[in-house]
Design a protein around this motif. Structure first.
Motif, mmCIF file in Angstrom:
data_model
loop_
_atom_site.group_PDB
_atom_site.id
_atom_site.type_symbol
_atom_site.label_atom_id
_atom_site.label_comp_id
_atom_site.label_asym_id
_atom_site.label_seq_id
_atom_site.Cartn_x
_atom_site.Cartn_y
_atom_site.Cartn_z
ATOM 1 N N LYS A 380 64.134 -0.914 45.370
ATOM 2 C CA LYS A 380 64.959 -1.497 44.473
ATOM 3 C C LYS A 380 64.850 -0.762 43.005
ATOM 4 C CE LYS A 380 65.865 -5.599 43.470
ATOM 5 N NZ LYS A 380 65.570 -5.903 41.953
ATOM 6 N N ASP A 381 63.556 -1.150 42.606
ATOM 7 C CA ASP A 381 62.996 -0.791 41.231
ATOM 8 C C ASP A 381 62.282 0.465 41.018
ATOM 9 O OD1 ASP A 381 64.543 -3.193 40.206
ATOM 10 O OD2 ASP A 381 62.765 -4.416 40.931
ATOM 11 N N ALA A 382 62.175 1.109 42.079
ATOM 12 C CA ALA A 382 61.344 2.514 42.052
ATOM 13 C C ALA A 382 61.819 3.347 40.986
ATOM 14 C CB ALA A 382 61.372 2.819 43.314
ATOM 15 N N VAL A 383 60.874 4.273 40.581
ATOM 16 C CA VAL A 383 61.225 5.613 39.816
ATOM 17 C C VAL A 383 61.109 6.543 40.476
ATOM 18 C CG1 VAL A 383 60.160 6.908 37.971
ATOM 19 C CG2 VAL A 383 59.836 4.261 37.667
ATOM 20 N N GLU A 441 54.204 1.496 34.559
ATOM 21 C CA GLU A 441 55.456 0.960 34.888
ATOM 22 C C GLU A 441 55.310 -0.141 35.913
ATOM 23 O OE1 GLU A 441 58.065 1.791 33.093
ATOM 24 O OE2 GLU A 441 56.840 3.204 32.061
ATOM 25 N N ASP A 442 54.159 -0.243 36.549
ATOM 26 C CA ASP A 442 54.124 -1.240 37.759
ATOM 27 C C ASP A 442 55.471 -1.518 38.515
ATOM 28 O OD1 ASP A 442 52.771 -3.181 39.141
ATOM 29 O OD2 ASP A 442 53.530 -4.790 37.728
ATOM 30 N N VAL A 443 55.588 -0.296 39.175
ATOM 31 C CA VAL A 443 56.905 -0.339 39.912
ATOM 32 C C VAL A 443 56.558 1.029 41.168
ATOM 33 C CG1 VAL A 443 58.750 -0.952 38.421
ATOM 34 C CG2 VAL A 443 58.020 1.424 38.728
ATOM 35 N N PRO A 444 57.247 0.813 42.328
ATOM 36 C CA PRO A 444 57.013 1.786 43.254
ATOM 37 C C PRO A 444 57.466 3.341 42.587
ATOM 38 C CG PRO A 444 58.059 -0.123 44.218
ATOM 39 C CD PRO A 444 57.999 -0.139 42.894
ATOM 40 N N VAL A 445 56.976 4.423 43.204
ATOM 41 C CA VAL A 445 57.283 5.319 42.643
ATOM 42 C C VAL A 445 57.634 6.483 44.092
ATOM 43 C CG1 VAL A 445 56.532 7.981 41.748
ATOM 44 C CG2 VAL A 445 55.667 5.724 40.749
ATOM 45 N N VAL A 446 58.803 6.926 44.071
ATOM 46 C CA VAL A 446 59.248 7.819 44.913
ATOM 47 C C VAL A 446 59.608 9.311 44.629
ATOM 48 C CG1 VAL A 446 61.430 8.552 46.183
ATOM 49 C CG2 VAL A 446 60.813 5.787 45.867
ATOM 50 N N ILE A 447 59.188 10.165 45.413
ATOM 51 C CA ILE A 447 58.794 11.691 45.038
ATOM 52 C C ILE A 447 59.852 12.461 45.970
ATOM 53 C CG2 ILE A 447 57.215 13.449 44.716
ATOM 54 C CD1 ILE A 447 54.866 11.490 44.399
ATOM 55 N N LEU A 448 60.523 13.093 45.640
ATOM 56 C CA LEU A 448 61.455 14.261 46.327
ATOM 57 C C LEU A 448 61.060 15.465 46.168
ATOM 58 C CD1 LEU A 448 65.010 12.982 44.926
ATOM 59 C CD2 LEU A 448 63.390 11.848 46.733
ATOM 60 N N LEU A 449 60.701 16.343 47.261
ATOM 61 C CA LEU A 449 60.275 17.547 47.275
ATOM 62 C C LEU A 449 61.048 18.340 48.086
ATOM 63 C CD1 LEU A 449 56.466 17.276 47.752
ATOM 64 C CD2 LEU A 449 57.608 17.614 45.622
ATOM 65 N N SER A 482 47.623 12.425 51.710
ATOM 66 C CA SER A 482 46.796 11.389 51.812
ATOM 67 C C SER A 482 47.055 10.172 50.875
ATOM 68 C CB SER A 482 45.241 11.611 51.425
ATOM 69 O OG SER A 482 44.747 12.646 52.456
ATOM 70 N N ALA A 483 47.897 10.449 49.806
ATOM 71 C CA ALA A 483 47.898 9.394 48.674
ATOM 72 C C ALA A 483 49.458 9.082 48.854
ATOM 73 C CB ALA A 483 47.943 10.058 47.505
ATOM 74 N N THR A 484 50.318 9.585 49.812
ATOM 75 C CA THR A 484 51.935 9.080 49.899
ATOM 76 C C THR A 484 52.210 9.007 51.300
ATOM 77 O OG1 THR A 484 52.483 11.610 50.006
ATOM 78 C CG2 THR A 484 52.462 10.512 47.784
ATOM 79 N N SER A 485 53.233 8.393 51.357
ATOM 80 C CA SER A 485 53.865 8.330 52.742
ATOM 81 C C SER A 485 55.139 9.175 52.923
ATOM 82 C CB SER A 485 54.175 6.879 53.197
ATOM 83 O OG SER A 485 52.709 6.053 53.125
ATOM 84 N N ASP A 501 62.416 16.144 51.260
ATOM 85 C CA ASP A 501 61.774 15.174 51.723
ATOM 86 C C ASP A 501 61.312 14.201 50.896
ATOM 87 O OD1 ASP A 501 61.439 16.720 54.175
ATOM 88 O OD2 ASP A 501 59.270 17.552 53.533
ATOM 89 N N VAL A 502 61.233 12.769 51.439
ATOM 90 C CA VAL A 502 61.229 11.696 50.517
ATOM 91 C C VAL A 502 59.851 11.023 50.783
ATOM 92 C CG1 VAL A 502 62.050 9.566 49.642
ATOM 93 C CG2 VAL A 502 63.519 11.344 50.544
ATOM 94 N N TYR A 503 58.888 11.182 49.455
ATOM 95 C CA TYR A 503 57.740 10.187 49.815
ATOM 96 C C TYR A 503 57.498 9.135 48.916
ATOM 97 C CZ TYR A 503 56.241 14.763 51.790
ATOM 98 O OH TYR A 503 55.799 16.000 52.597
ATOM 99 N N VAL A 504 56.831 8.278 49.239
ATOM 100 C CA VAL A 504 56.555 6.943 48.472
ATOM 101 C C VAL A 504 55.011 6.983 48.234
ATOM 102 C CG1 VAL A 504 56.550 4.448 48.516
ATOM 103 C CG2 VAL A 504 58.367 5.707 49.392
ATOM 104 N N LEU A 505 54.786 6.891 47.040
ATOM 105 C CA LEU A 505 53.207 6.802 46.465
ATOM 106 C C LEU A 505 52.665 5.563 47.010
ATOM 107 C CD1 LEU A 505 51.130 8.151 44.922
ATOM 108 C CD2 LEU A 505 51.847 6.809 42.805
ATOM 109 N N LYS A 506 51.529 5.668 47.857
ATOM 110 C CA LYS A 506 50.754 4.396 48.290
ATOM 111 C C LYS A 506 50.288 3.570 47.158
ATOM 112 C CE LYS A 506 49.561 6.485 52.627
ATOM 113 N NZ LYS A 506 48.182 7.250 53.222
#
Length: 506
Positions: A380-383, A441-449, A482-485, A501-506
């Motif tokens: 919800k609060d992810a960057v 930011e202390d929030v989840p980070v979503v990465i789009l590639l 290795s660092a993302t899902s 593709d959508v990745y979330v940083l672990k």
């Protein structure tokens, strides 16, 4: 009613893509209209579309104004086309159901639909406006501030008016209205360029370094039709890409259709000259400034429709009788070419309908991503960040999450295509930035590639957007994985590159 039902269905089913939402993001900048205009200076488009969006948002208070304003403008233009313009039934129907009319200028929320509406208003106001020039001048100025390409159309209308006066040989007082309109139009054109330039999107223009300017101009004039190949349906364009011989054949056929269409105006040479000048003007713009997509190219079709209506009206009223001849074989051939061109746009429109309702292939996956993010409370609060950066521009319409622009190293949802940004980026850079944001930011980070990492097995350096480079190596890919899902992979899209593709940083 059929058009309205079809255009409305396409509009409300269409997933907004970056250029559409970018305009709304720009329009909502600042505390007031003046501040908004100051901030959008140099964006690359004049102000009319942004003013309309800002005003509509002040009333509605929802991003849905994008679709409401675009569809309202298109519906008004369609009404004028059907009930007010004096056109042959065949031209009217083919124009009404062409791709530009039902999709690109209606379902897609861009500023080009305004051009079609203003152009039709110019036709309807021609007789009255030609008496003193003020009304037509104001409409010309308005048209020049819908988009830069429409400045060329303003020149076309003025050329038609001027040569029509030369043909009719009226007293000198009759030129007063023309001069008045031209002066007001010139003010509008200056306002357009003052708003657009200097642009901060300096990578978005054609790179002419090392090119011979004279040769570029000659090529634009000699091979004008090559800039209008998007008039073909996608099924034909796929053949053009796959087979070089087919490309040459279809390019030659397009030349016949475009130049042949001009001959439809051969019995009214001021109109033919004007349409030819607009064709050449757009070709020069595509060659020297920036390439044109279908939405830009189709403005010539709209101008042809308008000038055809003006020609028919002037013939009916007996204006400029000296320039009117009995339609012979040349004119009939020209009309056939123009009808074929319009019929091709109907085929393209059918393709759009098929993609939207049968194949169900969206223009962008931004809506699907929004639904996915909302289904994950932990995000919800992810960057959200992306490569290419512009993949985040459509997201504000669907999710409230903050977005981060990697190449500009800042939070925001409006990409500046500037050479002062990081033109070269690596996957390792993205991972490093993601870790830094997660900590700060202390929030989840979503990465789009946009790149499918599992399909890359060797070091590559890929060109993105205008001048960006993105580098990947097997080592960087392994470290990134290795660092993302990988949490989501979206499918194909039609008409854009907004799948990822959508990745979330672990």
């Amino acid at each position: 009613m059929v058009w309205l039902a079809l255009a409305s269905a396409l509009c409300w089913s269409e997933t907004l893509w970056r250029d559409e939402v970018r305009a709304l993001s720009l329009a909502l900048q600042g505390d007031n209209f003046i501040d908004m205009l100051r901030r959008m200076h140099g964006e690359g488009h004049p102000a009319v579309w942004y003013i309309l969006l800002r005003a509509a948002y002040a009333v509605v208070g929802s991003p849905v104004v994008l679709k409401i304003v675009a569809l309202t403008i298109a519906a008004t233009a369609a009404y004028l086309l059907v009930f007010r313009l004096k056109l042959p039934l065949s031209i009217m129907l083919l124009s009404l159901f062409g791709s530009f009319s039902i999709f690109d200028y209606a379902a897609m929320s861009r500023n080009y639909g305004i051009s079609m509406l203003v152009i039709f208003l110019i036709v309807l106001s021609w007789e009255k406006g030609a008496r003193n020039g003020i009304l037509l001048g104001l409409l010309f100025a308005l048209l020049a501030n819908t988009n830069v390409h429409s400045v060329v159309l303003v020149g076309g209308f003025l050329a038609y008016w001027f040569f029509d006066l030369i043909l009719a040989r009226p007293p000198l007082t009759a030129y007063r209205a023309f001069v008045t309109a031209a002066a007001i139009a010139a003010v509008g054109i200056v306002l357009c360029f003052v708003t657009v330039y200097p642009t901060f999107n300096d990578t978005g223009q054609n790179d002419l370094s090392g090119e011979n300017f004279a040769l570029l101009v000659l090529r634009a004039l000699a091979l004008t039709s090559s800039h209008f190949m998007a008039f073909y349906p996608n099924s034909v364009l796929e053949l053009v890409v796959a087979y070089p011989l087919a490309a040459q054949i279809f390019a030659a056929l397009m030349s016949v259709l475009i130049y042949g269409s001009l001959l439809a105006l051969a019995n009214r040479w001021p109109a033919m000259i004007a349409a030819g000048l607009v064709l050449l003007g757009l070709s020069l713009l595509f060659t020297l400034v920036y390439p044109g997509g279908y939405r830009h190219q189709a403005l010539w079709l709209v101008f042809m429709i308008a000038i055809t209506a003006l020609t028919i009206e002037s013939q009916r009223d007996g204006a400029g009788v000296a320039g009117i001849e009995v339609a012979g074989g040349i004119v009939k051939f020209g009309r056939l070419c123009f009808l074929i061109l319009l019929a091709l746009q109907v085929v393209s429109g059918i393709e759009k309908v098929h993609q939207a309702f049968i194949a169900e292939i969206p223009l962008s996956r931004s809506k699907d991503l929004g639904a996915f993010i909302q289904s994950r409370p932990d995000l919800k609060d992810a960057v959200i960040m992306a490569d290419p950066d512009y993949l985040v521009e459509a997201l504000p319409y669907y999710v409230p999450n903050r977005t981060y622009l990697l190449r500009e190293e800042r939070f925001g949802a409006i990409v500046r295509y500037t050479r002062s940004a990081r033109l070269s980026l690596s996957l390792a850079d993205i991972l490093q930035t993601a870790h830094r944001l997660q900590q700060s930011e202390d929030v989840p980070v979503v990465i789009l590639l946009s790149q499918r990492l599992d399909q890359i097995t060797a070091p590559v350096s890929l060109r993105e957007s205008y001048v960006w480079r993105f580098s990947l190596t097997p080592e960087d890919i392994s470290a990134f994985q290795s660092a993302t899902s990988l949490v989501k992979r979206f499918g194909t899209v039609a008409g854009s590159d907004e799948t990822f593709d959508v990745y979330v940083l672990k």
